[in-house]
Design an enzyme around this catalytic site. Structure first.
Site, mmCIF file in Angstrom:
data_model
loop_
_atom_site.group_PDB
_atom_site.id
_atom_site.type_symbol
_atom_site.label_atom_id
_atom_site.label_comp_id
_atom_site.label_asym_id
_atom_site.label_seq_id
_atom_site.Cartn_x
_atom_site.Cartn_y
_atom_site.Cartn_z
ATOM 1 N N VAL A 113 0.641 -1.181 -0.032
ATOM 2 C CA VAL A 113 -0.058 -0.143 0.071
ATOM 3 C C VAL A 113 0.898 1.408 0.021
ATOM 4 O O VAL A 113 1.777 1.128 0.665
ATOM 5 C CB VAL A 113 -0.828 -0.062 1.242
ATOM 6 N N CYS A 114 0.547 2.253 -0.777
ATOM 7 C CA CYS A 114 1.409 3.399 -0.935
ATOM 8 C C CYS A 114 2.813 3.168 -1.203
ATOM 9 O O CYS A 114 3.129 2.466 -2.077
ATOM 10 C CB CYS A 114 1.051 4.248 0.404
ATOM 11 N N MET A 115 3.650 3.832 -0.214
ATOM 12 C CA MET A 115 5.088 3.880 -0.623
ATOM 13 C C MET A 115 5.720 2.395 0.040
ATOM 14 O O MET A 115 6.829 2.202 -0.049
ATOM 15 C CB MET A 115 5.807 4.912 0.335
ATOM 16 N N THR A 133 2.069 3.073 -6.859
ATOM 17 C CA THR A 133 2.269 3.627 -5.405
ATOM 18 C C THR A 133 1.699 4.982 -5.531
ATOM 19 O O THR A 133 0.957 5.272 -6.068
ATOM 20 C CB THR A 133 3.897 3.756 -5.197
#
Length: 243
Positions: A113-115, A133
């Site tokens: 998730v995300c970074m 991302t």
């Protein structure tokens, strides 16, 4: 019911919603299924994983309690690595990257998730893959051998990556639908009343105002620079990993 082991890797300065959003969805696989579900409906056991059992503080000051250490974690069916400003320090931590690599190489699903994409990437798990991302960091994906694909959730084989923070909720529903079918996914969605109707339509740069974009780019400058520098140092190692 089959036992399905889900593991979330947490670390200091994690963004809690990138963890707690998909945690809320995937942990509900352990509740009784709708009557239409098949006998293959899995029962999830969720592990909150860290280097030690000491509390981990999020980037907004929320304390999170691990349930399992890297050392005593069982083999995982699904590995999830959330993001946050702490990714910069986590990239420099060989123990964290090695754990992600070992579990990711044998897990049925590898997710971020995300970074968190850069942590699974630093472990060699995104080489040659399509991925996404947080929008402010997508141009760094080639530093882990990945190709950016513009989508909220991107699947490439057994690897699922999702965009920034709240996109982790959508990725989790995608996984639930695959594991247990759309009826179960929709029942969980109804259970948590996930029916977004935000007051502003500015959740992506394609929709946000110039001022909002500039504000967030400025706010992300330090983490962006830190991740770039860490990945550039790691690149000879990351580029050597096979799939």
């Amino acid at each position: 019911m089959a036992e399905f082991h889900v593991g979330f890797v947490i670390f200091p300065q994690i963004t809690q919603l990138a963890f707690t959003g998909p945690f809320e969805v995937l942990s509900r696989l352990g509740t009784p299924p709708p009557i239409s579900a098949t006998s293959l409906y899995p029962h999830s056991t969720v592990h909150i994983l860290a280097k030690s059992l000491l509390p981990v503080t999020s980037d907004r000051g929320l304390g999170l309690i691990p349930s399992c250490t890297f050392e005593n974690c069982p083999p995982l069916d699904l590995l999830c690595v959330p993001g946050g400003a702490g990714v910069v320090q986590a990239l420099e931590d060989a123990e964290t990257i090695d754990f992600i690599r070992r579990q990711g190489q044998r897990a049925t699903y590898v997710t971020s998730v995300c970074m968190g994409a850069f942590l699974i990437g630093a472990a060699g798990l995104l080489k040659g893959r399509r991925a996404t991302t947080h929008w402010a960091y997508v141009d760094l994906l080639p530093l882990v051998g990945a190709r950016y694909e513009k989508a909220r959730v991107v699947r490439d084989g057994n690897v699922f990556t999702s965009g920034g923070v709240s996109a982790g909720i959508d990725f989790a529903f995608t996984i639930v639908a695959e594991l247990a079918g759309p009826d179960v996914a929709q029942a969980i969605q109804l259970g948590i009343e996930y029916d977004p109707s935000p007051p502003f339509d500015s959740g992506h740069p394609d929709k946000a105002s110039k001022v909002a974009i500039e504000l967030m780019v400025h706010r992300n400058e330090k983490a962006y620079a830190g991740i770039r520098q860490a990945l550039e140092r790691l690149w000879p190692v990351v580029s050597g990993f096979g799939l």
